[in-house]
Design a protein around this motif. Structure first.
Motif: not given
Length: 123
Positions: A13-18, A23-25, A43-45, A85-98
């Motif tokens: 679901q990432q918005i590549k152009s964003e 800021s999550c770059k 903005g990454v939660r 298997n020891r990781s948490d998953v985060y998503a950017c609220g702006t560009c939806r990068s994970v």
């Protein structure tokens, strides 16, 4: 707990152009990189985890069927294997990068490592 199919769907679901100017770059790395809390974008939660809830000590074995290594940009993102298997998953609220984040513990240090999720590499 997020499984491989859910992770693939979420990361597609990432918005590549964003993402190019987001800021999550600083987190958009193809392989595992150290990122301190001070550099973590606001903005990454956290949206979930890959940690199995019923396993106290997940395996340290890695999954590299095509000869990749831990630091390879094209290493598979194998959710049942280390370090995923020891990781948490985060998503950017702006560009939806994970992103995946896990903490490496050494004798005298704590190192937060992050990797952008390419949906094509999720297995």
């Amino acid at each position: 707990m997020i499984d491989a199919a859910q992770l693939r769907d979420l990361s597609s679901q990432q918005i590549k152009s964003e993402a190019l100017r987001c800021s999550c770059k600083v987190l958009q790395t193809a392989s595992w990189e150290s990122v301190t809390d001070e550099r973590w974008p606001a903005g990454v939660r956290q949206v979930g985890t890959l940690r199995p809830p019923d396993i106290d000590e997940p395996t340290f074995e890695e999954f590299h069927p095509d000869g990749t290594r831990y630091g390879s940009d094209d290493a598979p993102i194998a959710v049942s294997w280390f370090p995923f298997n020891r990781s948490d998953v985060y998503a950017c609220g702006t560009c939806r990068s994970v992103f995946l984040r896990y903490t490496e513990y050494g004798g005298y240090y704590v190192d937060h490592r992050v990797r952008w999720v390419d949906p094509a590499l999720v297995v």
